[in-house]
Motif scaffolding. Structure first.
Motif, PDB file in Angstrom:
ATOM      1  N   SER A  12       8.061   5.830  -2.089  1.00 47.78           N
ATOM      2  CA  SER A  12       6.906   6.081  -2.959  1.00 47.78           C
ATOM      3  C   SER A  12       5.597   5.619  -2.326  1.00 47.78           C
ATOM      4  O   SER A  12       4.550   6.174  -2.617  1.00 47.78           O
ATOM      5  N   VAL A  13       5.641   4.591  -1.476  1.00 48.61           N
ATOM      6  CA  VAL A  13       4.395   4.121  -0.850  1.00 48.61           C
ATOM      7  C   VAL A  13       4.208   4.655   0.564  1.00 48.61           C
ATOM      8  O   VAL A  13       3.115   4.577   1.113  1.00 48.61           O
ATOM      9  N   LEU A  14       5.260   5.176   1.136  1.00 48.64           N
ATOM     10  CA  LEU A  14       5.223   5.566   2.544  1.00 48.64           C
ATOM     11  C   LEU A  14       4.164   6.613   2.845  1.00 48.64           C
ATOM     12  O   LEU A  14       3.394   6.456   3.797  1.00 48.64           O
ATOM     13  N   THR A  15       4.106   7.636   2.043  1.00 46.04           N
ATOM     14  CA  THR A  15       3.187   8.735   2.361  1.00 46.04           C
ATOM     15  C   THR A  15       1.738   8.292   2.334  1.00 46.04           C
ATOM     16  O   THR A  15       0.954   8.689   3.194  1.00 46.04           O
ATOM     17  N   VAL A  16       1.376   7.471   1.381  1.00 47.97           N
ATOM     18  CA  VAL A  16      -0.022   7.045   1.266  1.00 47.97           C
ATOM     19  C   VAL A  16      -0.311   5.855   2.170  1.00 47.97           C
ATOM     20  O   VAL A  16      -1.274   5.862   2.943  1.00 47.97           O
ATOM     21  N   HIS A  17       0.504   4.832   2.086  1.00 43.85           N
ATOM     22  CA  HIS A  17       0.259   3.582   2.802  1.00 43.85           C
ATOM     23  C   HIS A  17       0.323   3.768   4.322  1.00 43.85           C
ATOM     24  O   HIS A  17      -0.548   3.286   5.047  1.00 43.85           O
ATOM     25  N   LEU A  18       1.343   4.448   4.798  1.00 44.80           N
ATOM     26  CA  LEU A  18       1.506   4.654   6.234  1.00 44.80           C
ATOM     27  C   LEU A  18       0.386   5.525   6.797  1.00 44.80           C
ATOM     28  O   LEU A  18      -0.203   5.202   7.833  1.00 44.80           O
ATOM     29  N   LYS A  19       0.083   6.581   6.097  1.00 38.91           N
ATOM     30  CA  LYS A  19      -0.977   7.490   6.546  1.00 38.91           C
ATOM     31  C   LYS A  19      -2.314   6.764   6.608  1.00 38.91           C
ATOM     32  O   LYS A  19      -3.061   6.902   7.583  1.00 38.91           O
ATOM     33  N   ALA A  20      -2.620   5.967   5.588  1.00 30.95           N
ATOM     34  CA  ALA A  20      -3.883   5.225   5.566  1.00 30.95           C
ATOM     35  C   ALA A  20      -3.938   4.188   6.680  1.00 30.95           C
ATOM     36  O   ALA A  20      -4.977   4.010   7.323  1.00 30.95           O
ATOM     37  N   GLY A  21      -2.826   3.504   6.921  1.00 35.58           N
ATOM     38  CA  GLY A  21      -2.792   2.490   7.971  1.00 35.58           C
ATOM     39  C   GLY A  21      -2.972   3.073   9.361  1.00 35.58           C
ATOM     40  O   GLY A  21      -3.683   2.518  10.194  1.00 35.58           O
ATOM     41  N   ILE A  22      -2.323   4.195   9.612  1.00 37.71           N
ATOM     42  CA  ILE A  22      -2.459   4.840  10.925  1.00 37.71           C
ATOM     43  C   ILE A  22      -3.875   5.372  11.114  1.00 37.71           C
ATOM     44  O   ILE A  22      -4.473   5.226  12.180  1.00 37.71           O
ATOM     45  N   LYS A  23      -4.413   5.966  10.062  1.00 36.98           N
ATOM     46  CA  LYS A  23      -5.774   6.507  10.142  1.00 36.98           C
ATOM     47  C   LYS A  23      -6.798   5.397  10.386  1.00 36.98           C
ATOM     48  O   LYS A  23      -7.727   5.562  11.172  1.00 36.98           O
ATOM     49  N   ALA A  24      -6.602   4.242   9.730  1.00 32.97           N
ATOM     50  CA  ALA A  24      -7.523   3.113   9.900  1.00 32.97           C
ATOM     51  C   ALA A  24      -7.210   2.303  11.164  1.00 32.97           C
ATOM     52  O   ALA A  24      -7.970   1.409  11.517  1.00 32.97           O
TER      53      ALA A  24
END
Length: 132
Positions: free
Chosen positions: A55-67
């Motif tokens: 449930s958190v992977l799609t948002v959290h991982l994407k945001a972390g990689i982008k930042a």
């Protein structure tokens, strides 16, 4: 909210595994819970953790990689979790001759995961405290 739930699940899985270690290796006489019960709870909470992670992977991982923040510890956790799922599957469904190796690998990977998780969580909380 989902991130908090995911962190709580990680701690619950760790607590169950620690209780299993106490019940099997140290065998305290006052412990009233059987090792099989603890191991069952470990499996159930691990499944719940996998759902929380999804449930958190799609948002959290994407945001972390982008930042470009905590990419190493985040991807290391993801790699460890995938390896833990694989070794857990080997424990349940793999050939008997691989069971001892799968147990050892599951323990070692779990310890590595814990170190990556703690690094990731404490680094994030110290960053947030510095910003406020």
């Amino acid at each position: 909210m989902a991130k908090i739930l995911c962190h709580q699940q990680y701690w619950f899985v760790l607590g169950n595994r620690s209780a299993f270690l106490l019940a099997t290796d140290l065998q305290p006489s006052l412990l009233f819970i059987r090792p099989h019960t603890i191991l069952s709870w470990h499996g159930i909470t691990a499944m719940a953790t996998s759902i929380a992670l999804g449930s958190v992977l799609t948002v959290h991982l994407k945001a972390g990689i982008k930042a470009k923040r905590q990419v190493f510890s985040g991807l290391s956790q993801l790699t460890c979790l995938l390896a833990l799922i694989l070794t857990a599957a080997l424990l349940y469904y793999g050939p008997a001759e691989l069971r001892d190796d799968a147990i050892t690998a599951h323990w070692v990977i779990g310890i590595f995961f814990l170190s990556f998780f703690l690094s990731h969580a404490f680094h994030a909380s110290s960053k947030q405290k510095a910003l406020s």
